[in-house]
Scaffold this active site. Structure first.
Site, PDB file in Angstrom:
ATOM      1  N   GLU A 119      -4.760  -7.663   0.984  1.00  0.00           N
ATOM      2  CA  GLU A 119      -4.190  -6.662   1.716  1.00  0.00           C
ATOM      3  C   GLU A 119      -4.021  -5.376   0.664  1.00  0.00           C
ATOM      4  OE1 GLU A 119      -4.244  -6.251   4.900  1.00  0.00           O
ATOM      5  OE2 GLU A 119      -4.030  -8.475   5.687  1.00  0.00           O
ATOM      6  N   HIS A 142       4.380  -8.377   2.983  1.00  0.00           N
ATOM      7  CA  HIS A 142       3.809  -8.857   4.359  1.00  0.00           C
ATOM      8  C   HIS A 142       3.847 -10.301   4.323  1.00  0.00           C
ATOM      9  CE1 HIS A 142       0.962  -9.750   7.166  1.00  0.00           C
ATOM     10  NE2 HIS A 142       0.322 -10.264   6.246  1.00  0.00           N
ATOM     11  N   HIS A 144       4.474 -13.670   7.466  1.00  0.00           N
ATOM     12  CA  HIS A 144       4.161 -14.188   9.073  1.00  0.00           C
ATOM     13  C   HIS A 144       5.614 -14.815   9.508  1.00  0.00           C
ATOM     14  CE1 HIS A 144      -0.299 -14.690   7.287  1.00  0.00           C
ATOM     15  NE2 HIS A 144       0.098 -13.411   7.314  1.00  0.00           N
ATOM     16  N   HIS A 214       0.066 -10.830  14.069  1.00  0.00           N
ATOM     17  CA  HIS A 214      -0.327 -11.319  12.801  1.00  0.00           C
ATOM     18  C   HIS A 214       0.745 -11.577  11.937  1.00  0.00           C
ATOM     19  CE1 HIS A 214      -2.840  -9.916   8.926  1.00  0.00           C
ATOM     20  NE2 HIS A 214      -1.916 -10.580   8.652  1.00  0.00           N
TER      21      HIS A 214
HETATM   22  O1  2HA Z   1      -3.137 -12.693   2.473  1.00  0.00           O
HETATM   23  O2  2HA Z   1      -1.703 -12.544   4.973  1.00  0.00           O
HETATM   24  O3  2HA Z   1      -3.058 -10.664   5.992  1.00  0.00           O
HETATM   25  C1  2HA Z   1      -3.235 -13.287   3.486  1.00  0.00           C
HETATM   26  C2  2HA Z   1      -2.723 -12.585   4.709  1.00  0.00           C
HETATM   27  C3  2HA Z   1      -3.531 -11.347   5.207  1.00  0.00           C
HETATM   28 ZN    ZN Z   2      -1.296 -11.741   6.900  1.00  0.00          ZN
END
Ligand code: 2HA
Ligand code: ZN
Length: 269
Positions: A119, A142, A144, A214
């Site tokens: 990313e 970032h 999840h 995502h």
């Molecule tokens: O790095 O989360 O969006 C792996 C991820 C890609």
């Molecule tokens: Zn990701």
């Protein structure tokens, strides 16, 4: 082995902070396998010796020109590296990159030639936007988060600011510590420039944005603050979910109660 962190306590502290947050992401179950990524702008800590360090990688195109990142330095989690490994051994699972003077290419300078996150384009575009407007934001996270990502699977929650008000209303902290709310970005291919462009557009209004089905992206002065905003939003999502599991729709704080918090904490409208 020699490290860029040797005799640089401020840089070592920055990297230790990233490692600490990487550990939290793993413990929370938000970072399966190589999921998620972190970049931190460390240009202010780049001394003369760092600026003279030789590249240890080929010159690599970013894919876009980043006019505000000329000669900047970033600590970047490596692509395909695990957050749980970044927590234990940050310099083996991340690297420091230099943006070249053409603003379109980068090289890795330390410690190991670990290729930066998939990313990178979206992260650098966010840094470019923040630096360009003179902001003191230096960290991009970032990850999840299970609860918040689950909520993006319901189209009702994808309407502008529906999730913001719902999550704010679950607990006063969220209104206070995530004062701009939560932007929503319709599904785009991970690692794409479409996703990067959409993210930067939302940063004009929000510090935290959801990538539909995502994950989440947060920007702040440092990685701890970015993590704290996501953690607070996730707490609200947990309260919502717990109430639903108990079999009722939570009432939520009223608009007036939320407005009271805004005034008490001197938050922008
Ligand atoms: O790095 O989360 O969006 C792996 C991820 C890609
Ligand atoms: Zn990701």
């Amino acid at each position: 082995m020699k490290s860029i962190l040797d005799n640089r306590p401020l840089l070592a502290e920055k990297v230790a902070e990233v490692a600490e947050v990487a550990g939290y992401l793993w413990q929370k179950g938000w970072a399966e396998r190589n999921g998620g990524n972190i970049t931190v702008n460390i240009t202010a800590l780049a001394d003369e010796e760092i600026r003279n360090m030789q590249a240890i990688s080929d010159i690599t195109p970013i894919g876009r020109t980043m006019p505000h990142l000329k000669g900047c330095y970033f600590f970047c989690k490596g692509t395909n590296k695990r957050m749980r490994d970044l927590a234990r051994k940050p310099m083996e699972n991340a690297s420091v990159i230099r943006i070249l003077d053409d603003c379109s290419n980068y090289v890795i300078i330390a410690d190991n030639p670990v290729k930066p996150t998939s990313e990178l384009a979206s992260h650098l575009l966010m840094h470019n936007y923040m630096t360009g407007k003179g902001s003191n934001y230096k960290a991009v996270l970032h990850t999840h988060p299970i609860d918040l990502v689950a909520m993006t699977h319901n189209s009702i929650f994808l309407e502008k600011d529906i999730l913001t008000y719902l999550l704010w209303s679950m607990i006063p902290e969220t209104r206070a510590f995530c004062p701009k709310g939560l932007g929503i970005i319709p599904y785009e291919m991970p690692s794409s420039f479409d996703l990067a462009d959409a993210t930067v557009r939302e940063l004009e209004e929000y510090d935290v944005v959801m990538w539909e089905k995502h994950g989440i992206c947060a920007v702040s002065e440092n990685i701890t603050e970015a993590f704290d905003m996501v953690d607070t939003l996730s707490k609200s999502a947990q309260i919502y979910l717990t109430a639903k599991q108990m079999g009722f729709e939570p009432d939520g704080m009223s608009l007036m109660q939320m407005e009271e918090i805004r005034i008490a904490f001197n938050l922008p409208k």
